[in-house]
Design a protein around this motif. Structure first.
Motif, PDB file in Angstrom:
ATOM      1  N   ILE A 102      48.196 120.925   5.285  1.00  0.00           N
ATOM      2  CA  ILE A 102      48.436 120.833   6.729  1.00  0.00           C
ATOM      3  C   ILE A 102      49.536 119.821   7.028  1.00  0.00           C
ATOM      4  O   ILE A 102      50.358 120.028   7.925  1.00  0.00           O
ATOM      5  N   GLU A 103      49.571 118.727   6.261  1.00  0.00           N
ATOM      6  CA  GLU A 103      50.625 117.736   6.468  1.00  0.00           C
ATOM      7  C   GLU A 103      51.996 118.304   6.139  1.00  0.00           C
ATOM      8  O   GLU A 103      52.978 118.032   6.822  1.00  0.00           O
ATOM      9  N   GLU A 104      52.064 119.101   5.070  1.00  0.00           N
ATOM     10  CA  GLU A 104      53.345 119.680   4.675  1.00  0.00           C
ATOM     11  C   GLU A 104      53.782 120.787   5.622  1.00  0.00           C
ATOM     12  O   GLU A 104      54.966 120.940   5.910  1.00  0.00           O
ATOM     13  N   LYS A 105      52.831 121.571   6.107  1.00  0.00           N
ATOM     14  CA  LYS A 105      53.157 122.670   7.023  1.00  0.00           C
ATOM     15  C   LYS A 105      52.070 122.742   8.089  1.00  0.00           C
ATOM     16  O   LYS A 105      51.094 123.474   7.950  1.00  0.00           O
ATOM     17  N   PRO A 106      52.213 122.000   9.181  1.00  0.00           N
ATOM     18  CA  PRO A 106      51.175 121.983  10.225  1.00  0.00           C
ATOM     19  C   PRO A 106      50.941 123.379  10.809  1.00  0.00           C
ATOM     20  O   PRO A 106      51.873 124.175  10.936  1.00  0.00           O
ATOM     21  N   ARG A 127      44.157 118.930   3.515  1.00  0.00           N
ATOM     22  CA  ARG A 127      44.886 117.941   4.319  1.00  0.00           C
ATOM     23  C   ARG A 127      46.351 117.866   3.907  1.00  0.00           C
ATOM     24  O   ARG A 127      47.251 117.777   4.751  1.00  0.00           O
ATOM     25  N   LYS A 128      46.592 117.919   2.625  1.00  0.00           N
ATOM     26  CA  LYS A 128      47.969 117.862   2.136  1.00  0.00           C
ATOM     27  C   LYS A 128      48.756 119.083   2.595  1.00  0.00           C
ATOM     28  O   LYS A 128      49.913 118.973   3.001  1.00  0.00           O
ATOM     29  N   GLU A 185      35.620 116.904  -2.345  1.00  0.00           N
ATOM     30  CA  GLU A 185      36.655 115.912  -2.045  1.00  0.00           C
ATOM     31  C   GLU A 185      38.032 116.432  -2.421  1.00  0.00           C
ATOM     32  O   GLU A 185      39.018 116.232  -1.683  1.00  0.00           O
ATOM     33  N   GLN A 186      38.143 117.111  -3.576  1.00  0.00           N
ATOM     34  CA  GLN A 186      39.436 117.662  -3.993  1.00  0.00           C
ATOM     35  C   GLN A 186      39.893 118.769  -3.043  1.00  0.00           C
ATOM     36  O   GLN A 186      41.079 118.838  -2.689  1.00  0.00           O
ATOM     37  N   ILE A 187      38.976 119.638  -2.627  1.00  0.00           N
ATOM     38  CA  ILE A 187      39.332 120.702  -1.695  1.00  0.00           C
ATOM     39  C   ILE A 187      39.803 120.115  -0.366  1.00  0.00           C
ATOM     40  O   ILE A 187      40.807 120.545   0.202  1.00  0.00           O
ATOM     41  N   ASP A 188      39.078 119.114   0.135  1.00  0.00           N
ATOM     42  CA  ASP A 188      39.469 118.467   1.394  1.00  0.00           C
ATOM     43  C   ASP A 188      40.853 117.828   1.273  1.00  0.00           C
ATOM     44  O   ASP A 188      41.678 117.937   2.188  1.00  0.00           O
ATOM     45  N   HIS A 189      41.124 117.200   0.146  1.00  0.00           N
ATOM     46  CA  HIS A 189      42.436 116.575  -0.063  1.00  0.00           C
ATOM     47  C   HIS A 189      43.551 117.619  -0.081  1.00  0.00           C
ATOM     48  O   HIS A 189      44.609 117.418   0.536  1.00  0.00           O
TER      49      HIS A 189
END
Length: 329
Positions: free
Chosen positions: A89-93, A86-87, A79-83
């Protein structure tokens, strides 16, 4: 009177007299434990504040070392790795493959326009129009004020294959045109001359009379390993709008297409489902690496309307390169 020598009666020497033992020092009396404890208590009583301050300072130093010092990191959970992913990718797509392919091919794409001379017969009738061969792939005919005395007969697309201004397009885009002009991506417009044609593949080679200083030629790739399901992109000027890009896949290989008028049959075509419409003719069909594998040439619509329904065709780039006098792959 002579004295007789005296001899020892024994062969062993006589033992030397023992030295008197050294005087024994008086034993030092050990300080009994109660006396040591009393002294420590007395020292602590005299320096009580200093000792408390020193202890407090030591505790603070140890706490700082514990916080800043290296400590073994606990393993991350799924769960931590997935978070974290995602974070990030959100910061730098991530840049999509289609965007990279478009950026690579677009400097080599040109807008191709064929013109007819505007004129009248002695009876006052306008000069008859000549329709392009592949009417299903041709673009609408719109009048233009850019060239006085001429009217636009069709808009298509081309791709630069040699950086001296050699351009590949569809034959039906320029066939019969009295004047051909191309527009490069930097906005430069130039007349172009027809160098050679390949009617059996609906291909034509143009040479621009002027070129940009930093003109880039497209990278071509063999279709030998192309397979259904491979992602591709069509770039061009559908209905004169563009440059426009559409993404799809290779639907099939070695397809055959007959023009609506039945005048021509094209074979060994690449079938694809990336959106293509009138004006895309002559444009590049590229892979996700931005490499040209075909030249868009026709669309199929069972209703006989000139709009895309999901079936497009492109001439393999091997045929186009051979017609342009370039060595085979």
């Amino acid at each position: 009177m002579k004295k007789a020598p005296l001899y020892s009666r024994s062969r062993r020497g006589v033992a030397a007299p023992e030295a008197p033992p050294p005087p024994t020092a008086a034993p030092v009396e050990a300080v009994p434990p109660p006396a040591r404890l009393a002294r420590a208590r007395a020292f602590a009583a005299r320096h009580e504040r200093k000792l408390w301050a020193l202890a407090l300072l030591l505790i603070v130093v140890l706490a700082m070392v514990w916080r800043t010092g290296p400590r073994p990191a606990a393993p991350l959970t799924i769960e931590q790795i997935d978070h974290l992913v995602r974070k990030s990718i959100e910061e730098k797509p991530l840049t999509s493959a289609a965007m990279l392919a478009y950026d690579k091919i677009i400097p080599s794409v040109v807008r191709v326009v064929g013109y007819d001379r505007r004129g009248e017969t002695p009876h006052g009738d306008k000069k008859p129009r000549r329709e392009p061969v592949e009417s299903e792939s041709a673009s609408p005919k719109n009048e233009t004020t850019e060239l006085p005395g001429f009217e636009e007969r069709g808009v298509g697309t081309g791709v630069v294959i040699v950086d001296n201004g050699t351009i590949l397009t569809n034959l039906h885009v320029v066939m019969g045109a009295e004047r051909v002009r191309v527009t490069f991506m930097d906005g430069l417009e130039a007349d172009a001359k027809l160098v050679s044609v390949m009617p059996e593949h609906d291909l034509a080679v143009l040479r621009a009379q002027k070129i940009p200083d930093d003109l880039f030629s497209a990278t071509m790739r063999s279709t030998g390993d192309l397979a259904p399901g491979d992602r591709v992109m069509a770039v061009g000027f559908p209905f004169g709008i563009g440059p426009s890009a559409s993404e799809g896949i290779v639907s099939g290989l070695k397809r055959e297409f007959r023009s609506p008028e039945g005048e021509r049959v094209l074979t060994n075509l690449i079938q694809f489902d990336a959106a293509a419409n009138p004006g895309n003719s002559g444009g590049p069909l590229v892979t996700m690496e931005g490499e040209v594998v075909g030249i868009v040439t026709a669309i199929l619509n069972p209703t006989k309307q000139r709009v895309f329904v999901g079936i497009g065709f492109a001439v393999p780039i091997e045929n186009a390169a051979a017609g342009a006098g370039m060595p085979p792959f």
